[in-house]
Design a protein around this motif. Structure first.
Motif, short mmCIF file in Angstrom:
data_model
loop_
_atom_site.label_atom_id
_atom_site.label_comp_id
_atom_site.label_asym_id
_atom_site.label_seq_id
_atom_site.Cartn_x
_atom_site.Cartn_y
_atom_site.Cartn_z
N LYS A 256 29.48 25.45 10.51
CA LYS A 256 29.03 26.78 10.64
C LYS A 256 30.27 27.60 11.13
O LYS A 256 30.92 27.11 12.07
CB LYS A 256 27.95 26.80 11.41
N VAL A 257 30.69 28.74 10.57
CA VAL A 257 31.74 29.60 11.05
C VAL A 257 31.09 30.60 11.95
O VAL A 257 30.17 31.20 11.38
CB VAL A 257 32.33 30.29 9.96
N ASP A 258 31.52 30.54 13.15
CA ASP A 258 30.86 31.35 14.23
C ASP A 258 31.44 33.20 13.81
O ASP A 258 32.56 33.19 13.74
CB ASP A 258 31.46 31.14 15.49
N ALA A 259 30.45 33.95 13.64
CA ALA A 259 30.86 35.25 13.12
C ALA A 259 31.68 36.11 14.35
O ALA A 259 32.49 36.81 14.16
CB ALA A 259 29.92 36.10 12.78
N ALA A 260 31.72 35.37 15.61
CA ALA A 260 32.57 36.12 16.64
C ALA A 260 33.93 35.88 16.39
O ALA A 260 34.78 36.94 16.74
CB ALA A 260 31.98 35.55 17.88
N LEU B 280 35.59 36.61 13.85
CA LEU B 280 35.83 37.71 13.03
C LEU B 280 35.25 39.18 13.47
O LEU B 280 35.63 39.92 12.87
CB LEU B 280 35.14 37.56 11.44
N GLU B 281 34.94 39.00 14.57
CA GLU B 281 34.45 40.40 15.15
C GLU B 281 35.57 41.26 15.36
O GLU B 281 36.72 41.02 15.71
CB GLU B 281 33.77 40.16 16.68
N GLY B 282 35.34 42.52 14.81
CA GLY B 282 36.45 43.59 15.12
C GLY B 282 37.43 43.48 13.91
O GLY B 282 38.27 44.35 13.92
N CYS B 283 37.23 42.57 13.07
CA CYS B 283 38.27 42.54 11.91
C CYS B 283 37.81 43.34 10.58
O CYS B 283 36.89 43.53 10.13
CB CYS B 283 38.53 41.15 11.42
N GLU B 284 38.83 44.13 10.16
CA GLU B 284 38.55 45.22 8.91
C GLU B 284 38.50 44.65 7.66
O GLU B 284 37.68 44.63 6.84
CB GLU B 284 39.69 46.15 8.83
N ALA B 285 39.44 43.26 7.58
CA ALA B 285 39.59 42.54 6.36
C ALA B 285 39.95 41.05 6.76
O ALA B 285 40.30 40.80 7.96
CB ALA B 285 40.61 43.10 5.61
N LEU B 286 39.43 40.35 5.91
CA LEU B 286 39.81 38.84 5.94
C LEU B 286 40.69 38.38 4.78
O LEU B 286 40.23 38.64 3.76
CB LEU B 286 38.52 38.25 6.17
N VAL B 287 41.79 37.84 5.14
CA VAL B 287 42.59 37.21 3.89
C VAL B 287 42.64 35.81 4.08
O VAL B 287 42.92 35.06 5.02
CB VAL B 287 44.16 37.41 4.06
N HIS B 288 41.93 34.96 3.24
CA HIS B 288 41.56 33.66 3.19
C HIS B 288 42.48 32.86 2.21
O HIS B 288 42.39 32.72 1.07
CB HIS B 288 40.02 33.17 2.67
N LEU B 289 43.57 31.93 2.88
CA LEU B 289 44.53 31.30 2.40
C LEU B 289 44.33 29.74 2.33
O LEU B 289 44.84 29.12 1.81
CB LEU B 289 46.08 31.75 2.76
N ALA B 290 43.40 29.22 3.32
CA ALA B 290 43.42 27.99 3.93
C ALA B 290 42.83 27.21 2.55
O ALA B 290 41.80 27.63 1.98
CB ALA B 290 42.73 27.87 4.90
N ALA B 291 43.10 25.91 2.65
CA ALA B 291 42.48 25.22 1.35
C ALA B 291 42.80 23.80 1.60
O ALA B 291 43.88 23.60 2.25
CB ALA B 291 43.12 25.42 0.03
N HIS B 292 42.10 22.86 1.22
CA HIS B 292 42.11 21.32 1.03
C HIS B 292 42.88 21.06 -0.28
O HIS B 292 42.49 21.07 -1.28
CB HIS B 292 41.04 20.46 1.35
N ILE B 293 44.13 20.69 -0.23
CA ILE B 293 44.90 20.17 -1.38
C ILE B 293 45.07 18.60 -1.29
O ILE B 293 45.68 18.17 -0.45
CB ILE B 293 45.97 20.86 -1.64
N PRO B 294 44.49 17.70 -2.18
CA PRO B 294 44.81 16.38 -2.19
C PRO B 294 46.13 15.81 -2.21
O PRO B 294 46.97 16.49 -2.99
CB PRO B 294 43.84 15.85 -3.44
N ALA C 198 31.86 36.44 7.61
CA ALA C 198 32.23 37.70 7.57
C ALA C 198 31.31 38.98 7.43
O ALA C 198 31.58 39.85 7.89
CB ALA C 198 33.40 37.49 6.16
N ILE C 199 30.39 38.42 6.43
CA ILE C 199 29.29 39.53 6.38
C ILE C 199 28.50 39.94 7.49
O ILE C 199 28.44 41.01 7.81
CB ILE C 199 28.16 38.91 5.36
N GLU C 200 28.20 38.79 8.40
CA GLU C 200 27.47 39.09 9.67
C GLU C 200 28.53 39.87 10.69
O GLU C 200 27.94 40.39 11.45
CB GLU C 200 27.13 37.54 10.29
N ALA C 201 29.76 39.42 10.52
CA ALA C 201 30.58 40.46 11.50
C ALA C 201 30.93 41.64 10.95
O ALA C 201 31.67 42.40 11.95
CB ALA C 201 31.87 39.24 11.67
N GLY C 202 30.50 41.91 9.86
CA GLY C 202 30.96 43.44 9.46
C GLY C 202 32.14 43.71 8.92
O GLY C 202 32.57 44.67 9.01
N VAL C 203 32.83 42.59 8.34
CA VAL C 203 34.08 42.50 7.68
C VAL C 203 33.77 43.41 6.53
O VAL C 203 32.81 43.38 5.71
CB VAL C 203 34.60 41.41 7.39
#
Length: 301
Positions: free
Chosen positions: A56-60, A62-76, A103-108
């Motif tokens: 589970k990702v803790d919404a905390a 992301l608290e206060g963030c306007e936007a989230l840029v998701h670049l992380a990935a698992h590459i074999p 992100a939704i819970e944190a209001g991003v």
């Protein structure tokens, strides 16, 4: 400069992430880096703990963030290892879903993610963003990136969270340590021979990392709710790529050994239609210029 809102970035220590964070700061954004193993001794940055494989990702975070840029990935490391199927799915698909829910819970208010344009179906030529997706190779990884898009869209839609997805071509550039371009450049820098399988016909749409960063900034600066192809719009074979790199590094083309074509070989990926990205002001560099800057950059390090 007017300071822009707080931006959360996953994968900030990666090949693309490091350069994107620098660009975001230059644009005035405050940046919160979400990292798998934050360094407790590093007090120079806003860093929070994040792992794609956590339950589970803790919404905390992301608290206060306007936007989230998701670049992380698992590459074999091994794209044909069946054991990688579950890892890719858990990290790239389920991990992204958990991140969206936090992100939704944190209001991003904006979500930007990167996936892969190499997931388009092999029969598509110059695919637009509405083309069919069905990878002919690297299916464990590319399949998980398709699911990443599906899961993110399924969660963002009902919540009214704008989702911009950048489908990246084959990214290269200074500082890269994996992939065909880095391997060829490294070999030629040491004047070592290279062997190109299947006649060197494997082809892809190669895009410079700084062009990817520019595309990310264009999308992050706006409010978009659609996918974007990010590439050069040109398909280049490994053989032509090797010849360009040999020229840039000043080594003889005799170092390039081309093995015979295999009837069932992998032809690679198509050139992308990048009209949608161009409409935002995106202008990718020519491959020869990009390779020259990469070689020059590596020579200075």
């Amino acid at each position: 400069m007017i300071q822009r809102p707080l931006l959360a970035v996953t994968g900030s220590s990666g090949f693309i992430g490091r350069r994107f964070v620098e660009a975001a700061r230059a644009h005035g954004y405050r940046v919160r880096r979400l990292a798998r193993r934050p360094d407790p001794a590093d007090t120079s940055d806003d860093v929070r703990s994040f792992d794609l494989l956590q339950d589970k990702v803790d919404a905390a975070v992301l608290e206060g963030c306007e936007a989230l840029v998701h670049l992380a990935a698992h590459i074999p490391a091994d794209h044909i290892d069946p054991d990688e199927a579950e890892r890719c799915w858990r990290a790239n698909a389920l991990g992204t879903l958990r991140l969206v829910r936090a992100a939704i819970e944190a209001g991003v208010r904006r979500f930007v993610q990167t996936t892969s344009a190499n997931a388009y179906a092999g029969w598509e030529a110059a695919p637009t963003e509405t083309a069919a997706m069905f990878p002919r190779s690297r299916g464990y990884y590319l399949g998980s990136k398709i699911l990443q898009e599906v899961y993110a869209r399924e969660a963002c839609g009902p919540a009214g969270l704008p989702l911009a997805t950048l489908r990246l071509g084959s990214v290269y550039g200074p500082g890269q340590r994996a992939g065909a371009v880095a391997a060829l450049a490294g070999a030629f820098a040491s004047a070592l021979p290279v062997a190109l399988q299947d006649g060197g016909r494997f082809s892809a749409d190669f895009v410079h990392v700084d062009d990817v960063v520019a595309a990310l900034m264009l999308v992050t600066d706006g409010t978009y709710d659609e996918p974007f192809n990010v590439g050069s719009g040109v398909r280049t074979s490994i053989l032509d790529l090797a010849r360009m790199l040999a020229s840039e590094t000043g080594v003889s083309r005799s170092l390039i050994h081309v093995e015979p074509e295999a009837g069932d070989g992998d032809p690679g990926f198509p050139a992308l239609c990048i009209a949608r990205m161009r409409s935002l002001g995106y202008s990718p560099r020519d491959l020869k210029l990009g390779l020259a800057s990469m070689v020059a950059g590596e020579a200075r390090t």
